[in-house]
Motif scaffolding. Structure first.
Motif, mmCIF file in Angstrom:
data_model
loop_
_atom_site.group_PDB
_atom_site.id
_atom_site.type_symbol
_atom_site.label_atom_id
_atom_site.label_comp_id
_atom_site.label_asym_id
_atom_site.label_seq_id
_atom_site.Cartn_x
_atom_site.Cartn_y
_atom_site.Cartn_z
ATOM 1 N N PHE A 91 0.850 -1.183 0.000
ATOM 2 C CA PHE A 91 0.000 0.000 0.000
ATOM 3 C C PHE A 91 0.889 1.238 0.000
ATOM 4 O O PHE A 91 2.002 1.211 0.503
ATOM 5 N N ARG A 92 0.392 2.320 -0.567
ATOM 6 C CA ARG A 92 1.149 3.570 -0.673
ATOM 7 C C ARG A 92 0.401 4.681 0.058
ATOM 8 O O ARG A 92 -0.829 4.734 0.030
ATOM 9 N N THR A 93 1.161 5.594 0.655
ATOM 10 C CA THR A 93 0.554 6.765 1.285
ATOM 11 C C THR A 93 0.225 7.787 0.206
ATOM 12 O O THR A 93 0.700 7.688 -0.932
ATOM 13 N N ILE A 94 -0.538 8.791 0.562
ATOM 14 C CA ILE A 94 -0.901 9.822 -0.408
ATOM 15 C C ILE A 94 0.338 10.566 -0.899
ATOM 16 O O ILE A 94 0.428 10.923 -2.076
ATOM 17 N N SER A 95 1.309 10.773 -0.023
ATOM 18 C CA SER A 95 2.517 11.480 -0.461
ATOM 19 C C SER A 95 3.316 10.622 -1.448
ATOM 20 O O SER A 95 3.878 11.142 -2.413
ATOM 21 N N GLU A 96 3.355 9.310 -1.226
ATOM 22 C CA GLU A 96 4.048 8.433 -2.166
ATOM 23 C C GLU A 96 3.354 8.428 -3.525
ATOM 24 O O GLU A 96 4.005 8.499 -4.571
ATOM 25 N N VAL A 97 2.025 8.345 -3.512
ATOM 26 C CA VAL A 97 1.276 8.329 -4.773
ATOM 27 C C VAL A 97 1.433 9.670 -5.490
ATOM 28 O O VAL A 97 1.620 9.714 -6.712
ATOM 29 N N ALA A 98 1.381 10.760 -4.744
ATOM 30 C CA ALA A 98 1.555 12.081 -5.350
ATOM 31 C C ALA A 98 2.913 12.180 -6.038
ATOM 32 O O ALA A 98 3.026 12.700 -7.151
ATOM 33 N N THR A 99 3.941 11.646 -5.395
ATOM 34 C CA THR A 99 5.279 11.649 -5.989
ATOM 35 C C THR A 99 5.321 10.757 -7.227
ATOM 36 O O THR A 99 5.868 11.145 -8.263
ATOM 37 N N MET A 100 4.745 9.566 -7.123
ATOM 38 C CA MET A 100 4.749 8.624 -8.250
ATOM 39 C C MET A 100 4.071 9.221 -9.484
ATOM 40 O O MET A 100 4.536 9.033 -10.612
ATOM 41 N N LEU A 101 2.953 9.916 -9.261
ATOM 42 C CA LEU A 101 2.155 10.422 -10.375
ATOM 43 C C LEU A 101 2.499 11.865 -10.747
ATOM 44 O O LEU A 101 1.948 12.401 -11.709
ATOM 45 N N ASP A 102 3.358 12.480 -9.959
ATOM 46 C CA ASP A 102 3.758 13.866 -10.193
ATOM 47 C C ASP A 102 2.552 14.805 -10.193
ATOM 48 O O ASP A 102 2.376 15.618 -11.098
ATOM 49 N N VAL A 103 1.713 14.629 -9.184
ATOM 50 C CA VAL A 103 0.578 15.529 -8.966
ATOM 51 C C VAL A 103 0.555 15.899 -7.492
ATOM 52 O O VAL A 103 0.959 15.095 -6.641
ATOM 53 N N PRO A 104 0.077 17.086 -7.148
ATOM 54 C CA PRO A 104 -0.001 17.455 -5.728
ATOM 55 C C PRO A 104 -1.018 16.585 -4.981
ATOM 56 O O PRO A 104 -1.976 16.073 -5.564
ATOM 57 N N GLN A 105 -0.810 16.466 -3.670
ATOM 58 C CA GLN A 105 -1.716 15.664 -2.854
ATOM 59 C C GLN A 105 -3.143 16.199 -2.897
ATOM 60 O O GLN A 105 -4.095 15.423 -2.923
ATOM 61 N N HIS A 106 -3.292 17.530 -2.940
ATOM 62 C CA HIS A 106 -4.652 18.082 -2.952
ATOM 63 C C HIS A 106 -5.407 17.685 -4.220
ATOM 64 O O HIS A 106 -6.621 17.574 -4.212
ATOM 65 N N VAL A 107 -4.679 17.443 -5.305
ATOM 66 C CA VAL A 107 -5.324 16.992 -6.542
ATOM 67 C C VAL A 107 -5.883 15.580 -6.341
ATOM 68 O O VAL A 107 -7.007 15.287 -6.759
ATOM 69 N N LEU A 108 -5.125 14.733 -5.681
ATOM 70 C CA LEU A 108 -5.611 13.373 -5.408
ATOM 71 C C LEU A 108 -6.857 13.415 -4.532
ATOM 72 O O LEU A 108 -7.820 12.685 -4.784
ATOM 73 N N ARG A 109 -6.862 14.280 -3.533
ATOM 74 C CA ARG A 109 -8.042 14.412 -2.667
ATOM 75 C C ARG A 109 -9.235 14.933 -3.468
ATOM 76 O O ARG A 109 -10.369 14.484 -3.288
ATOM 77 N N PHE A 110 -8.967 15.908 -4.361
ATOM 78 C CA PHE A 110 -10.031 16.450 -5.203
ATOM 79 C C PHE A 110 -10.602 15.360 -6.113
ATOM 80 O O PHE A 110 -11.817 15.240 -6.263
ATOM 81 N N TRP A 111 -9.724 14.562 -6.716
ATOM 82 C CA TRP A 111 -10.193 13.489 -7.592
ATOM 83 C C TRP A 111 -11.090 12.517 -6.833
ATOM 84 O O TRP A 111 -12.049 11.987 -7.405
ATOM 85 N N GLU A 112 -10.795 12.272 -5.566
ATOM 86 C CA GLU A 112 -11.665 11.402 -4.760
ATOM 87 C C GLU A 112 -13.089 11.940 -4.706
ATOM 88 O O GLU A 112 -14.045 11.163 -4.690
ATOM 89 N N THR A 113 -13.229 13.269 -4.686
ATOM 90 C CA THR A 113 -14.574 13.862 -4.622
ATOM 91 C C THR A 113 -15.285 13.781 -5.962
ATOM 92 O O THR A 113 -16.509 13.842 -6.017
ATOM 93 N N ARG A 114 -14.542 13.688 -7.040
ATOM 94 C CA ARG A 114 -15.132 13.678 -8.378
ATOM 95 C C ARG A 114 -15.301 12.285 -8.971
ATOM 96 O O ARG A 114 -16.109 12.075 -9.860
ATOM 97 N N PHE A 115 -14.484 11.350 -8.511
ATOM 98 C CA PHE A 115 -14.522 9.999 -9.052
ATOM 99 C C PHE A 115 -14.759 9.026 -7.895
ATOM 100 O O PHE A 115 -13.831 8.709 -7.142
ATOM 101 N N GLY A 116 -15.994 8.585 -7.761
ATOM 102 C CA GLY A 116 -16.368 7.691 -6.668
ATOM 103 C C GLY A 116 -15.637 6.360 -6.689
ATOM 104 O O GLY A 116 -15.600 5.640 -5.693
ATOM 105 N N GLN A 117 -15.030 6.016 -7.821
ATOM 106 C CA GLN A 117 -14.315 4.744 -7.944
ATOM 107 C C GLN A 117 -12.998 4.758 -7.165
ATOM 108 O O GLN A 117 -12.416 3.715 -6.912
ATOM 109 N N ILE A 118 -12.521 5.940 -6.819
ATOM 110 C CA ILE A 118 -11.279 6.049 -6.053
ATOM 111 C C ILE A 118 -11.645 5.892 -4.578
ATOM 112 O O ILE A 118 -12.311 6.748 -3.999
ATOM 113 N N ARG A 119 -11.230 4.766 -4.009
ATOM 114 C CA ARG A 119 -11.577 4.484 -2.611
ATOM 115 C C ARG A 119 -10.349 3.972 -1.863
ATOM 116 O O ARG A 119 -10.204 2.758 -1.652
ATOM 117 N N PRO A 120 -9.449 4.877 -1.449
ATOM 118 C CA PRO A 120 -8.303 4.389 -0.675
ATOM 119 C C PRO A 120 -8.767 3.895 0.693
ATOM 120 O O PRO A 120 -9.823 4.290 1.181
#
Length: 183
Positions: free
Chosen positions: A13-42
């Protein structure tokens, strides 16, 4: 951080900071995507810490690819998820993770190239002595287009080629209008 990522098992499993680094996107973008795409369920642990499974990371990578490289909007990606499912987008993410073909061009790089090309076209068109039959600026734009065409998806490449054709037609019409205004 990169060293820590490479030491983990691919199934870890990866933390949000690890995923943000892997994908080269800020953490707040990942949190925002969670609100827009219900399929994202960490998985959320105590204190609200997010942990992403490998399939979550692939889904996020697929969403990122569609948004940043294929030019889809949030609504467009939501429609793809609705019609084709999360597995389809996850597979896009898995394929995007594999090194293959030419390097993908980032949105920032594309915008920079487009800006430089538009400035070149604008400078060429602004020259008073410009011969309407000269396509110097458009030739420069075509060279830029050729340089990045290999890194684009087929749909985006087709759209850029249509745009280039439209620009050439507009250039021709502008030249004809200038010529008739001189008479």
């Amino acid at each position: 951080m990169a060293a820590a990522l490479s030491m983990k098992s691919p199934e870890a499993f990866r933390t949000i900071s690890e995923v943000a680094t892997m994908l080269d996107v800020p953490q707040h973008v990942l949190r925002f995507w969670e609100t827009r795409f219900g399929q994202i369920r960490p998985v959320k642990r105590a204190g609200g810490r997010r942990f992403y499974r490998p399939e979550d990371v692939d889904l996020l990578r697929g969403i990122r690819s569609l948004l940043y490289f294929e030019g889809y909007t949030i609504k467009g990606v939501q429609k793809i998820l609705r019609e084709k499912g999360a597995r389809y987008v996850t597979e896009i993410g898995r394929n995007a993770a594999k090194p293959h073909g030419p390097r993908l061009v980032s949105r920032a790089e594309m915008e920079e190239v487009a800006y430089e090309a538009s400035m070149s076209v604008a400078a060429e068109l602004a020259r008073p002595e410009q011969d309407p039959r000269s396509f110097g600026a458009l030739a420069a734009l075509a060279r830029v287009h050729a340089d990045i065409a290999d890194a684009l998806g087929e749909a985006r490449r087709g759209r850029l080629e249509e745009l280039l054709t439209d620009l050439l037609a507009l250039k021709s019409r502008l030249g004809a209008a200038r010529a008739s205004a001189r008479i």
